[in-house]
Each structure stands twice: as structure tokens, then as C-alpha cells.
Design an enzyme around this catalytic site. Structure first.
Site, short mmCIF file in Angstrom:
data_model
loop_
_atom_site.label_atom_id
_atom_site.label_comp_id
_atom_site.label_asym_id
_atom_site.label_seq_id
_atom_site.Cartn_x
_atom_site.Cartn_y
_atom_site.Cartn_z
N LYS A 258 0.83 -1.20 0.00
CA LYS A 258 0.00 0.00 0.00
C LYS A 258 0.87 1.25 0.00
O LYS A 258 0.59 2.21 -0.72
CB LYS A 258 -0.93 -0.02 1.22
N ILE B 82 -1.65 6.81 8.55
CA ILE B 82 -2.44 5.62 8.89
C ILE B 82 -2.15 4.54 7.86
O ILE B 82 -2.91 4.31 6.92
CB ILE B 82 -3.95 5.94 8.94
N PRO B 83 -0.99 3.86 8.01
CA PRO B 83 -0.70 2.77 7.08
C PRO B 83 -1.68 1.61 7.28
O PRO B 83 -2.08 1.32 8.40
CB PRO B 83 0.73 2.37 7.43
N HIS B 84 -2.07 1.01 6.19
CA HIS B 84 -2.98 -0.13 6.22
C HIS B 84 -2.75 -0.97 4.98
O HIS B 84 -2.10 -0.52 4.04
CB HIS B 84 -4.44 0.34 6.31
N GLY B 85 -3.26 -2.16 4.99
CA GLY B 85 -3.02 -3.09 3.89
C GLY B 85 -3.94 -2.87 2.71
O GLY B 85 -4.86 -2.06 2.74
#
Length: 98
Positions: free
Chosen positions: A4, A18-21
């Protein structure tokens, strides 16, 4: 999350990322949750300075709900400033859980 970050920057402003997959990775999430890293002095995050990095792992549709809740909560600059200035983990959690 790494995939991502290669395609989209997850910095949302106000000193927060806000890192997310990716959607395809949701099937590998055993339990939805978040992790928070607090950098009181900030770090360089791409071309921005980030004080809070909040990682999201969400299975099914939890991912979007968690992301939306965080985005709304963290859009308040005074609230974020109070979080960043928290002197210890207990105080941080007390503010974060409001």
C-alpha cells in the site's frame, strides 16, 4: 502495508499517517486491530512530519470502519495536539480512548 505504501502515501495530514493493507490482504487478518506509534518529536514520513503512526489491520469490512472512525477523530487539531503532547502511555491511552 508495504504494498500500500508503494502505491499510496498514507499520510493524512495533521501530523498523522495511517498505514494499512491492500484489500486483497484482508483475508490474512486473523483479528482486527490497530497499533499506535507515538513520536513526540516527529519523524520524516515521505515529505511530511508525522507524530502518530497508526497501523490498521482489519478483516472483512472492519478495515473501512476503523479507518473512517480514526479519520473523523483525528481531524480535530486540538485533539491531535493533546495526543502528541501526552507525557506517558497511560495519559496517551486515556486521551486516545475518549
Amino acid at each position: 502495508m508495504l504494498e500500500k505504501e508503494k502505491s499510496d502515501i498514507t499520510y493524512i495530514g495533521n501530523g498523522i499517517a495511517i498505514p494499512h493493507g491492500m484489500n486483497e490482504a484482508k483475508k490474512y487478518v486473523k483479528k482486527s486491530g490497530i497499533s499506535v506509534i507515538h513520536y513526540p518529536n516527529g519523524i520524516q514520513y515521505d515529505e511530511n512530519k508525522a507524530y502518530l503512526i497508526i497501523g490498521i489491520a482489519g478483516g472483512d469490512n472492519d478495515h473501512l470502519e476503523i479507518l473512517q472512525d480514526l479519520a473523523v477523530k483525528l481531524s480535530d487539531e486540538d485533539y491531535v495536539d493533546t495526543l502528541v503532547k501526552a507525557s506517558n502511555m497511560d495519559k496517551f491511552l486515556e486521551i486516545f480512548n475518549q
